[in-house]
Enzyme design. Structure first.
Site, PDB file in Angstrom:
ATOM      1  N   HIS A  84      61.598  67.444  38.568  1.00 25.72           N
ATOM      2  CA  HIS A  84      60.707  66.279  38.617  1.00 25.72           C
ATOM      3  C   HIS A  84      59.245  66.691  38.731  1.00 25.72           C
ATOM      4  CE1 HIS A  84      61.194  66.473  43.156  1.00 25.72           C
ATOM      5  NE2 HIS A  84      59.930  66.103  43.101  1.00 25.72           N
ATOM      6  N   ASP A 220      67.852  69.883  40.435  1.00 24.92           N
ATOM      7  CA  ASP A 220      66.447  69.502  40.248  1.00 24.92           C
ATOM      8  C   ASP A 220      65.556  70.745  40.194  1.00 24.92           C
ATOM      9  OD1 ASP A 220      63.992  68.258  40.175  1.00 24.92           O
ATOM     10  OD2 ASP A 220      64.356  66.950  41.877  1.00 24.92           O
ATOM     11  N   SER A 652      58.040  69.144  47.392  1.00 19.97           N
ATOM     12  CA  SER A 652      58.895  69.234  46.212  1.00 19.97           C
ATOM     13  C   SER A 652      58.635  70.555  45.504  1.00 19.97           C
ATOM     14  CB  SER A 652      58.608  68.077  45.259  1.00 19.97           C
ATOM     15  OG  SER A 652      59.046  66.858  45.802  1.00 19.97           O
TER      16      SER A 652
END
Length: 721
Positions: A84, A220, A652
């Protein structure tokens, strides 16, 4: 009984910062955290994590694009981050013919690696405490404006005097509400190329349904490579550039994780507010978050319907939908978590002890005695303005694309009015790139639907005195029908038609400015924003300035009053270390979550053809054959795990590192029940979610057939010695 209660509360406060709570400055680990980290199982020293004298973990950590974290995992500049985090780049290279979002992308040699204009990564070279220099001539009795003037002046002098190479930069950031200041010397590399990304059916498996949720089964991750000049220095993109040689890269452990294993997460957390008073938390939960959630509910309903109906729209709006949905779901979880753990009640108990101590000390009573009551009064005054300001920000500033375009073009209008046509002409190239990028993924019909539902909110939910008269007049003209208003605006607005703005730009600044100023969508956007600025945001800022001044005093007061407590600074986008352990949790009665998920769970969720839960055929075949290579464990393929690390947005892509300094996973999310950790960390339910490094290697090697990338990594077995 009262004395017993105070004693018990004091004991709880003395251990208020649990071993797993906190986002710590790596510069200070030796004096604040090293002993505790080693007692939890860490085998490294603080200098192994942060050093300016030798290669250390910090030399493998990068600020990825300024919004995520990444880590170098080979001596050839290979960078690992989240899928992402690289989503925008993956999307920008995708077409219906070469749909890298749907099919994945893998460069089988260096020539196939794709440049990404505008993408950069930043390393931290060193961190210095410059508090005394920045606060030189600053006194406690100064007003906020004078204080800031001195801070700004001193900061410029500090950065100008910093010892660094000509390709390095220095920045100063404040901590603890301006009571401490640190300087960060950085190196930024701007030739970053896409190397690999799994298909969204792996990299975004579970999509919106599983976002912020445990158990999770999402791979991810994505891979990029840093390129540098032949002398290994930062350089703009060039075919002459070569793969970057880092001072340190992270080895990758093949031994996996077990419950109670030590975990360290290293990265750039964005923003936390751990020291707010109870009045602020109550307003966030009861007023601000419900407005944000309600508005994004409406926008998502329109976008999701359009994406499901049209594959082309799905590609164009994939990244936009994720942006809208991500914080929408986070705010929902934040509210639920605060209520489930009685976060407001805990804050009030803390404040009761604060009051007790302050009132028992004459000096503190004089300085801090009215702080909490002032907070309560000011947050009460702020509430109506906070409500409208939040709504207008979501409507006119974030979720209606035509308004977002109008806001950008307004800066061009202001530039023209203040500096004339030559200045606009000099920036035309940059504006052309922005406009081209905007219309590439713009679908007017979708945006019109979002406009209609959000303007309906504006006219029915925002108080009448906060609505712009110009907007109300247009609404009345449309028969007080938001759908008709949307049709009228999008029919008349030339900004809603791709191509018209480009033609005006070709004609020159005067034609461009005339088009913008005469456009009905621009006029409406400005009317709403300007009226809000004049009648709401100004009052909001005035009250907020008083609150911010009080918050600074409250931060100093907490440090003075709770001398037994170990304080950590709120996240502010700078490099931090957080540590914890692999651990499950119990979110509610009779429910216990285990800390590791497996590929079995992916197959249990598999729904053929579903955009969230479809599974690639090749992955299904590998699962059926149990063909996991060197990456499986007892006949199973680990996918994700959770830990007690205190993380937030910006973490992240952060590496999850084991006790020995090896990569064991990739941080990408938090459990929904614990998203309130930005305001109020609770070790019982706050969990960060990580992709197991072995699943990443399995997907690269066995699924994608890109084993050449694994060959350049350093694979180790630390648990086996």
């Amino acid at each position: 009984m009262k004395n017993v209660w105070i004693l018990l509360l004091a004991i709880s406060l003395s251990t208020y910062v649990k071993a797993t709570e906190g986002m710590w400055l790596p510069l200070l680990l030796a004096q604040l955290n090293e002993q505790e980290m080693q007692s939890m199982g860490m085998k490294m020293t603080a200098e192994d994590i942060y050093s300016v004298n030798k290669g250390s973990l910090k030399d493998a950590i990068v600020h990825f694009g300024g919004f995520c974290t990444g880590e170098v995992i080979s001596d050839q500049g290979l960078v690992l981050t989240n899928h992402h985090c690289g989503y925008g780049q993956i999307q920008s290279h995708s077409t219906l013919e070469n749909n890298y979002l749907e099919d994945g992308f893998w460069a089988m040699n260096r020539k196939q690696e794709i440049p990404n204009p505008g993408l950069f990564v930043t390393f931290i070279v060193r961190i210095e405490d410059v508090t005394d220099l920045v606060l030189n001539n600053v006194t406690e009795d100064m007003d906020a404006k004078m204080r800031q003037s001195w801070v700004d002046k001193n900061t410029k002098e500090v950065t100008a005097a910093a010892k660094m190479e000509d390709y390095q930069e220095a920045m100063v950031r404040d901590f603890f509400e301006g009571t401490k200041y640190y300087m960060f010397v950085t190196e930024t590399y701007r030739d970053i190329r896409l190397v690999g990304a799994p298909p969204s059916s792996i990299g975004k498996f579970g999509a919106d349904t599983d976002n912020w949720v445990w158990p999770r089964h999402t791979g991810d991750f994505s891979l990029f490579r840093i390129y540098a000049s032949p002398d290994n220095k930062p350089a703009e993109y060039s075919e002459e550039n070569v793969p970057f040689k880092p001072r340190h890269h992270l080895p990758i452990s093949l031994d996996g994780v077990e419950e109670d294993d030590f975990t360290l997460v290293f990265g750039f957390p964005g923003r936390t507010e751990e020291y707010l008073p109870a009045a602020a938390i109550e307003q966030r939960v009861d007023v601000v978050n419900p407005i944000r959630i309600g508005i994004r509910d409406r926008a998502l309903n329109v976008v999701n319907t359009a994406m499901q109906a049209d594959p082309g729209v799905r590609i164009k709006y994939a990244s936009k939908q994720s942006r809208i949905a991500n914080y929408w779901k986070k705010w929902i979880g934040e509210n639920q978590g605060i209520k489930a753990t009685d976060g407001v009640g805990r804050k009030k108990a803390y404040e009761a002890e604060f009051r007790e101590r302050v009132m028992g000390n004459p000096e503190w009573r004089e300085k801090y005695g009215s702080l909490l009551s002032s907070f309560e009064r000011l947050y009460g005054d702020l509430e109506p303005y906070a409500a409208t300001n939040t709504a207008v920000g979501e409507i006119a500033g974030r979720n209606i694309e035509l308004f977002r375009l109008a806001n950008t073009l307004h800066s061009v209008v202001k530039m023209y009015e203040s500096s004339g046509a030559p200045m606009v002409e000099s920036r035309m190239g940059r504006l052309e790139d922005f406009v081209e990028d905007f219309y590439k993924d713009y679908e007017p019909s979708v945006d019109q639907g979002v406009f209609a539902t959000l303007m309906d909110y504006y006219f029915t939910e925002i108080s009448d005195e906060h609505q712009a008269p110009f907007a109300v007049e247009r609404y009345v003209e449309a028969g007080k029908d938001a759908d008709k208003l949307a049709s009228m605006i999008y029919l008349k607005s030339k900004l809603a038609r791709p191509g018209v703005l480009e033609l005006a730009m070709e004609e020159g600044p005067e034609a461009l400015i005339k088009l913008i100023k005469n456009d009905v969508a621009y006029a409406l956007a400005r009317a709403i924003s300007d009226y809000n600025d004049d009648n709401v945001a100004g009052k909001y800022r005035d009250i907020k300035a008083e609150i911010d001044d009080l918050q600074q005093q409250y931060m100093r007061a907490q440090i003075d009053v709770f001398t037994e407590r170990r304080f950590y600074p709120d996240a502010n986008g700078t490099l931090r270390v957080t540590y914890g352990k692999v651990d499950g949790y119990q979110p509610r009665d009779a429910v216990r979550y285990e800390p590791v998920t497996y590929l079995d769970g992916v197959m249990e969720k598999y729904v053929p053809g579903d955009y969230e839960f479809d599974v690639p055929q090749r992955l299904r075949k590998l699962y059926q054959k149990k063909d996991y290579g060197d990456y499986g464990e007892d006949g199973k393929m680990p996918v994700c795990f959770i830990g007690t690390n205190h993380t937030t947005g910006g973490n992240s892509g952060s590496p999850a590192i084991d006790a020995y300094g090896n990569l064991i996973g990739l941080n990408f999310d938090r459990a929904w029940e614990g998203t309130m950790s930005d305001l109020n960390y609770d070790a019982s339910i706050c969990r960060n979610i990580m992709v197991d490094a072995r699943y990443i290697l399995f997907v690269i090697d066995k699924f994608a057939g890109a084993g050449h990338l694994v060959e350049e990594m350093t694979l180790v077995h630390p648990k086996k010695g």
